[in-house]
Design a protein around this motif. Structure first.
Motif, PDB file in Angstrom:
ATOM      1  N   ASP A   4       0.852  -1.186   0.000  1.00  0.00           N
ATOM      2  CA  ASP A   4       0.000   0.000   0.000  1.00  0.00           C
ATOM      3  C   ASP A   4       0.891   1.241   0.000  1.00  0.00           C
ATOM      4  OD1 ASP A   4      -0.197   1.396   2.930  1.00  0.00           O
ATOM      5  OD2 ASP A   4       0.193  -0.754   3.111  1.00  0.00           O
ATOM      6  N   GLN A   5       0.499   2.226  -0.807  1.00  0.00           N
ATOM      7  CA  GLN A   5       1.342   3.376  -1.116  1.00  0.00           C
ATOM      8  C   GLN A   5       1.785   4.157   0.123  1.00  0.00           C
ATOM      9  OE1 GLN A   5       1.964   3.711  -4.361  1.00  0.00           O
ATOM     10  NE2 GLN A   5       3.091   5.650  -4.488  1.00  0.00           N
ATOM     11  N   MET A   9       5.645   4.451   1.237  1.00  0.00           N
ATOM     12  CA  MET A   9       6.277   5.753   1.077  1.00  0.00           C
ATOM     13  C   MET A   9       6.844   6.255   2.395  1.00  0.00           C
ATOM     14  SD  MET A   9       6.863   7.510  -1.614  1.00  0.00           S
ATOM     15  CE  MET A   9       8.369   8.447  -1.326  1.00  0.00           C
ATOM     16  N   THR A  25      11.421  -0.804  -4.142  1.00  0.00           N
ATOM     17  CA  THR A  25      10.968   0.458  -4.735  1.00  0.00           C
ATOM     18  C   THR A  25      11.529   0.597  -6.136  1.00  0.00           C
ATOM     19  OG1 THR A  25      10.941   1.497  -2.554  1.00  0.00           O
ATOM     20  CG2 THR A  25      10.960   2.961  -4.453  1.00  0.00           C
ATOM     21  N   ALA A  45       7.306  10.755  -5.051  1.00  0.00           N
ATOM     22  CA  ALA A  45       6.307   9.690  -5.015  1.00  0.00           C
ATOM     23  C   ALA A  45       5.750   9.384  -6.403  1.00  0.00           C
ATOM     24  CB  ALA A  45       5.182  10.064  -4.056  1.00  0.00           C
ATOM     25  N   THR A  49       7.166   3.112  -8.200  1.00  0.00           N
ATOM     26  CA  THR A  49       6.234   1.972  -8.203  1.00  0.00           C
ATOM     27  C   THR A  49       6.765   0.964  -7.192  1.00  0.00           C
ATOM     28  OG1 THR A  49       5.701   2.257 -10.536  1.00  0.00           O
ATOM     29  CG2 THR A  49       5.165   0.123  -9.538  1.00  0.00           C
TER      30      THR A  49
END
Length: 499
Positions: A4-5, A9, A25, A45, A49
């Motif tokens: 999940d982003q 991140m 990443t 960001a 991906t």
């Protein structure tokens, strides 16, 4: 896997090493993939991906970062905590089954069609079993290229490549360098691979997630060591292994941030399997911070965890060997179990010429134990019958006690054998299957520790008392054992602190 982003991140921006091995990443502007803790400036960001595996990033055309070396991070701890099809497949891939037997061999071992396996593995990891095996071969090749003087043709063979062309193409695709360029650019100290008679000797480093509490980990292995098969020498645990292409010897020593390993092989093609089994033996892919955080929430266990964070579960390099040794050790002391096992090894073990001295044999396989004489098995008749019954079932393939076993059905199969009860089954589950929630409630050391802590130590009440520790009860057991004076909880010599 974590993809999940927001979570990913956050981990990348904080360079959080706890997430190394959980995901990689991919940076679209550079075509490079990194581990979350990469020291480089985090990319924007919109240019990132996240992939669930290095193999998935490679399949999408990304190359491994030369700075953070994402292919060399510890493996995902998720496969240690699960017993589903994908987790079992990952453990078999790590053990080299795809390289040796292909996808059809993987399918036979798992009991599912190749299409089912392909679909589920790809859905979760973003890559096929073949791509995952290819990524593993690439990592093995990189280690050998950068840290040894092996000829590149031997590197290709040792890493599991079927041809020099495949080796060259894969290394170029994954690392953006030809093998010779990768070697010339290496800043890692290179050691000469030594060959003594039929042995190839290679030094390696096995990374782990900190912290690592090694006294009970190595202490357990040393206290239960079978003479001739295992030994403790100069702060190093040494033992023999049975690998697909012949016997091997490994020497493992804990250092700051890694375990120093020395491997002696008859066939270099066994190197990936040897690495995988050593990592499994020492539980090096565990996530100690997540485990400790959960166990620390329990008011009874919390102080034990705070005093000794980073405990691992001492496992095995061979599930069948462990199961047989547990039966040998039923209702007798650790020392007596070692004596019985040593007698069996002396009579039926596969003899080796230890290139560094000290070890004499590989533990006998199940077929040899099944045919052992009564004189070799100097134990009560009931236990002798149990041992032979288990050995026969293992030799015939009727019971699977490997790291890729189906935990539920394997437990049922073991319990169905005369003379095998919950203590043996949970010991196999904890140390051979790698079930993180295995709990030998009837173990004397566990019962004594629970009584000292003021907890119920028998029957359903003991099971209920252990419920807050789920799904990490196997790790709770390490803290319970370590609360007592038994020799398995400490090294036989004064050792340094690591981790």
């Amino acid at each position: 896997m974590i993809t999940d982003q927001q979570t990913c991140m956050t981990a990348v921006r904080s360079r959080d090493a706890r997430f190394d091995g959980w995901f990689v990443t991919g940076v679209r502007t550079t075509g490079i993939y990194c581990r979350p803790s990469c020291p480089a400036t985090p990319p924007k960001a919109r240019n990132i991906t996240f992939y669930p595996s290095a193999a998935a990033a490679q399949a999408h055309g990304f190359r491994a970062c030369k700075r953070c070396r994402p292919d060399a991070s510890p493996g995902s701890p998720e496969w240690n905590a699960r017993a589903d099809l994908v987790a079992r497949a990952m453990r078999l891939i790590a053990d080299g089954v795809v390289d040796r037997e292909g996808i059809d061999g993987l399918s036979r071992r798992l009991g599912y069609s190749t299409r089912q396996i392909e679909r589920q593995v790809r859905a979760e990891l973003g890559a096929s079993p073949l791509a995952l095996a290819r990524a593993q071969r690439a990592q093995t090749a990189r280690v050998l290229i950068e840290t040894t003087t092996l000829p590149l043709t031997q590197v290709a063979h040792a890493a599991g490549f079927g041809s020099i062309r495949s080796f060259n193409d894969t290394v170029r695709a994954v690392f953006a360098m030809a093998p010779r360029q990768l070697r010339s650019h290496s800043r890692v100290a290179v050691e000469q691979v030594q060959t003594r008679s039929a042995w190839h000797h290679l030094p390696l480093r096995l990374p782990y997630r900190r912290p690592l509490r090694f006294d009970n980990l190595f202490g357990h292995l040393v206290a239960t060591a079978v003479p001739g098969v295992e030994e403790w020498r100069q702060d190093t645990y040494r033992r023999t292994l049975r690998l697909p292409h012949g016997p091997a010897v490994v020497a493992l020593r804990p250092e700051d941030g890694y375990v120093a390993a020395r491997v002696w092989l008859h066939d270099l093609a066994d190197l990936p399997v040897a690495i995988s089994r050593c990592r499994w033996l020492l539980d090096l892919d565990a996530d100690p911070q997540a485990i400790d955080a959960h166990l620390s929430a329990d008011p009874v266990l919390g102080p034990l965890v705070a005093a000794a964070p980073g405990r691992r579960v001492p496992r095995t390099v061979d599930g069948a060997e462990l199961a047989l040794r547990l039966v040998i050790g039923q209702q007798i002391s650790t020392r007596a179990a070692r004596t019985h096992a040593a007698r069996l090894v002396a009579a039926h073990g596969e003899r080796i010429d230890d290139p560094d001295g000290g070890l004499t044999a590989v533990f006998p396989d199940a077929a040899a134990v099944a045919g052992a004489s009564d004189g070799t098995l100097a134990m009560p008749q009931s236990r002798r019958l149990t041992l032979r019954g288990l050995a026969t079932a293992l030799a015939d393939g009727n019971i699977d006690v490997s790291a890729s076993a189906d935990w539920t059905s394997a437990r049922q199969d073991l319990l169905a054998l005369p003379g095998i009860g919950p203590w043996t089954v949970e010991g196999v589950a904890m140390r051979a299957f790698g079930d993180p929630d295995a709990f030998p409630a009837t173990d004397l050391g566990v019962r004594q520790a629970m009584a000292r802590l003021g907890l119920p130590d028998q029957g359903r009440a003991a099971q209920d008392a252990s419920s807050p520790w789920r799904p990490w009860r196997a790790y709770a057991v390490q803290h319970l054992w370590a609360s007592g004076p038994h020799e398995i909880n400490q090294l036989p010599e004064q050792a340094r602190s690591h981790g």
